[in-house]
Design a protein around this motif. Structure first.
Motif, mmCIF file in Angstrom:
data_model
loop_
_atom_site.group_PDB
_atom_site.id
_atom_site.type_symbol
_atom_site.label_atom_id
_atom_site.label_comp_id
_atom_site.label_asym_id
_atom_site.label_seq_id
_atom_site.Cartn_x
_atom_site.Cartn_y
_atom_site.Cartn_z
ATOM 1 N N SER A 1 11.032 -9.602 23.472
ATOM 2 C CA SER A 1 9.999 -10.068 24.960
ATOM 3 C C SER A 1 9.181 -8.881 25.374
ATOM 4 O O SER A 1 7.979 -9.490 25.374
ATOM 5 C CB SER A 1 11.316 -9.500 26.059
ATOM 6 N N SER B 1 5.152 -9.908 26.032
ATOM 7 C CA SER B 1 4.426 -9.607 27.127
ATOM 8 C C SER B 1 3.060 -9.028 26.430
ATOM 9 O O SER B 1 2.061 -9.471 27.783
ATOM 10 C CB SER B 1 5.654 -8.631 27.448
ATOM 11 N N THR C 1 -0.435 -11.204 27.418
ATOM 12 C CA THR C 1 -1.197 -10.193 28.874
ATOM 13 C C THR C 1 -2.736 -10.539 28.239
ATOM 14 O O THR C 1 -3.373 -10.300 29.062
ATOM 15 C CB THR C 1 -0.813 -8.665 28.584
ATOM 16 N N GLY D 1 6.363 -18.099 27.966
ATOM 17 C CA GLY D 1 7.308 -17.635 27.658
ATOM 18 C C GLY D 1 8.539 -18.387 27.610
ATOM 19 O O GLY D 1 9.161 -17.537 26.457
ATOM 20 N N TYR E 1 14.621 -11.512 28.892
ATOM 21 C CA TYR E 1 12.897 -12.342 29.151
ATOM 22 C C TYR E 1 12.584 -12.199 30.623
ATOM 23 O O TYR E 1 11.366 -11.811 31.005
ATOM 24 C CB TYR E 1 12.952 -13.560 28.698
ATOM 25 N N ILE F 1 11.339 -8.809 31.824
ATOM 26 C CA ILE F 1 10.249 -7.663 31.280
ATOM 27 C C ILE F 1 9.096 -8.898 31.345
ATOM 28 O O ILE F 1 7.887 -8.471 31.992
ATOM 29 C CB ILE F 1 10.111 -8.528 30.002
ATOM 30 N N LEU F 2 9.095 -10.381 31.546
ATOM 31 C CA LEU F 2 8.096 -11.341 31.646
ATOM 32 C C LEU F 2 7.586 -11.727 33.210
ATOM 33 O O LEU F 2 6.526 -11.759 33.399
ATOM 34 C CB LEU F 2 8.794 -12.874 30.818
ATOM 35 N N THR G 1 4.705 -9.610 34.279
ATOM 36 C CA THR G 1 3.212 -10.011 32.769
ATOM 37 C C THR G 1 2.684 -11.269 33.162
ATOM 38 O O THR G 1 1.461 -11.886 34.130
ATOM 39 C CB THR G 1 4.060 -10.599 31.908
ATOM 40 N N THR H 1 3.464 -4.802 31.718
ATOM 41 C CA THR H 1 3.561 -5.420 30.432
ATOM 42 C C THR H 1 5.877 -4.803 29.926
ATOM 43 O O THR H 1 5.911 -5.801 28.799
ATOM 44 C CB THR H 1 3.212 -4.711 28.836
#
Length: 517
Positions: free
Chosen positions: A58, A62, A66, A115, A143, A146-147, A150, A206
């Motif tokens: 992940s 990311s 980005t 994603g 996910y 974390i995403l 982003t 990120t």
């Protein structure tokens, strides 16, 4: 928003991106039997369970999203201008904040879908290579947190760059790459200096600082390597426990997600609502575009190129060679700033010690070549002149060779002097620089002709330069002889890649002629 989403998903580039995601997923989760693993701690392999695979992939996803996500979504307003639908939108009652909110959500849905696609591809790899049962909820939670920042950050900053006259062109594409490099480097620099990452986590889009913090906590500060790294087969396998999403961690990720709000405010302040006096000719307007203003200041310098056009009129020259010379001179005439850069690098390359040229000036030259070369293969397409150009026999049958020759001539304007000096004192380094010149011109040609957008070359080559500069002076990555480590096999390999790319572009052009014209 829905129409924007549908338009983007119908594009070939989106399908290609999903295919690349599947290939990336395959390479990110290596087979331990080959001696490499996804994560190693002090040389010990970490067991492939849902937590390890989701956490590492992940954050790597990311970092890639980005960068690639920005170039994927950052042309939505320009596409409205090119298709002239923006002027229709401007005549409707839709207010600016509604329009930009729709664009933001369109960007976010597209990036979020990418994603999700990436996560599903990783889960398939989990079924193939993992050593513990698949836990979908673990994947979803990691996910998501974390995403999410982003996706919101990239969706918003793409609009900031698009609405700002200073940042909406190829210069902005290059500047964003350095923004991305800073986002990537700061957590590692803070960790290396022994400073806490707590404050940075509030703006870490990120998720890198969170993942570093979590891994450091579970491994008690031992040396950690991520992403297809070798491990010691003689050491026992470690196991990482589940990630605990504390209230503080969730609030930090939400705070990072909300960074999109001030960015959207900046985009709203700069949005010109497709005003023809501010946007239609912004790339050429000296009152709006700073590059156009600087080019206007030095425009008289272009007159020194006028006698050189006579070279193209020399009797006996093949038609495609005349086109190459004219196209290269046109590039320099349209942007006299390039001419100033050529002169500046020529002076530096002539006066500085060859060691300085080799280690410092050459990397700067290749960074400068990125915005210079990016627009050459697609210039006629963006101006709507492709059909008119292809009415000339030489351009119609040798388009790829013509554009490649033009790109190579412009590249050699930057690299000819160091090339001659290196050939005299270090022939092998000079040959490497020649293959590097052939390579960058071929990548620029392929990026423009295969995708139809100058952004593809900007993205691919800047990412490649990042790998070269951070690759520990690897001989394989020494494409232009910066480190003096390129072997004849490496030099031949880059020359062969350049030849293959040009051949592929030629075949693509022949196919387009058969399909369209």
């Amino acid at each position: 928003m829905i129409t924007d989403f549908r338009l983007r998903f119908r594009r070939l580039s989106t399908a290609v991106l999903f295919l690349l995601l599947c290939l990336t997923a395959y390479s990110l989760v290596p087979d331990p039997s080959n001696g490499t693993t996804l994560m190693a701690v002090n040389g010990q392999r970490v067991l492939y369970n849902s937590t390890v695979i989701a956490l590492v992939t992940s954050v790597l996803g990311s970092v890639l999203l980005t960068l690639t996500g920005f170039y994927l979504v950052s042309h939505s307003l320009q596409r409205e201008i090119t298709a002239r639908t923006g002027f229709v939108v401007a005549a409707t009652p839709v207010c600016n904040i509604e329009y930009l909110a729709g664009k933001f959500l369109g960007n976010a849905v597209l990036l979020g879908s990418i994603g999700v696609g990436f996560m599903l591809a990783i889960m398939v790899m989990h079924l193939l290579r993992a050593e513990a049962p698949l836990e979908p909820l673990v994947y979803l939670s990691i996910y998501l947190w974390i995403l999410l920042p982003t996706v919101t950050f990239v969706s918003a900053i793409a609009l900031v760059f698009e609405t700002s006259p200073w940042l909406s062109g190829r210069l902005g594409d290059v500047i964003y790459f350095f923004v991305w490099a800073v986002l990537l480097s700061v957590p590692a620099a803070l960790l290396a200096s022994g400073r806490a990452l707590d404050g940075w986590q509030l703006i870490d889009t990120t998720g890198l600082s969170y993942v570093i913090d979590e891994i450091t906590r579970q491994t008690q500060g031992k040396e950690v390597s991520l992403g297809a790294v070798p491990f010691d087969r003689g050491k026992p396998t470690l196991e990482m426990t589940a990630v605990g999403w504390s209230q503080g961690a969730i609030l930090a990720r939400l705070a990072a997600s909300l960074l999109a709000l001030p960015l959207l405010g900046l985009a709203l302040a700069a949005f010109a609502r497709f005003d023809p006096t501010r946007i239609k000719l912004s790339e050429r307007s000296s009152t709006i575009n700073p590059l156009a203003w600087l080019n206007g200041l030095v425009k008289p310098l272009a007159r020194v190129l006028e006698p050189l056009y006579a070279l193209a009129a020399i009797a006996g020259l093949p038609g495609w060679l005349r086109l190459v010379l004219c196209d290269a001179l046109l590039t320099l005439s349209l942007s006299p700033l390039i001419l100033i850069m050529v002169v500046g690098f020529a002076v530096a390359n002539s006066l500085l010690p060859i060691e300085t040229v080799h280690s410092a000036i050459l990397p700067l030259i290749f960074v400068a070549l990125v915005p210079v070369l990016a627009g050459i293969p697609t210039r006629e397409r963006q101006a709507g002149l492709t059909a008119l150009l292809l009415s000339t026999p030489a351009a119609r049958s040798h388009f790829a060779g013509w554009k490649y020759g033009s790109l190579l001539v412009v590249t050699l304007c930057f690299t000819a002097i160091p090339l001659l000096r290196l050939v005299w004192v270090q022939p092998s380094a000079g040959f490497s620089l020649m293959t590097g010149s052939l390579f960058v011109a071929a990548v620029a040609l392929a990026g423009g002709m295969l995708s139809g957008s100058p952004k593809t070359f900007v993205l691919i080559f800047l990412l490649f330069l990042y790998l070269v500069l951070n690759g520990g002076q690897s001989a394989t990555l020494d494409f232009a002889g910066w480190y003096g480590k390129a072997t004849p096999a490496v030099q031949g390999g880059y020359a062969a890649i350049a030849a293959v790319l040009v051949a592929v572009c030629h075949l693509k052009h022949r196919w387009d002629l058969h399909r369209i014209y």
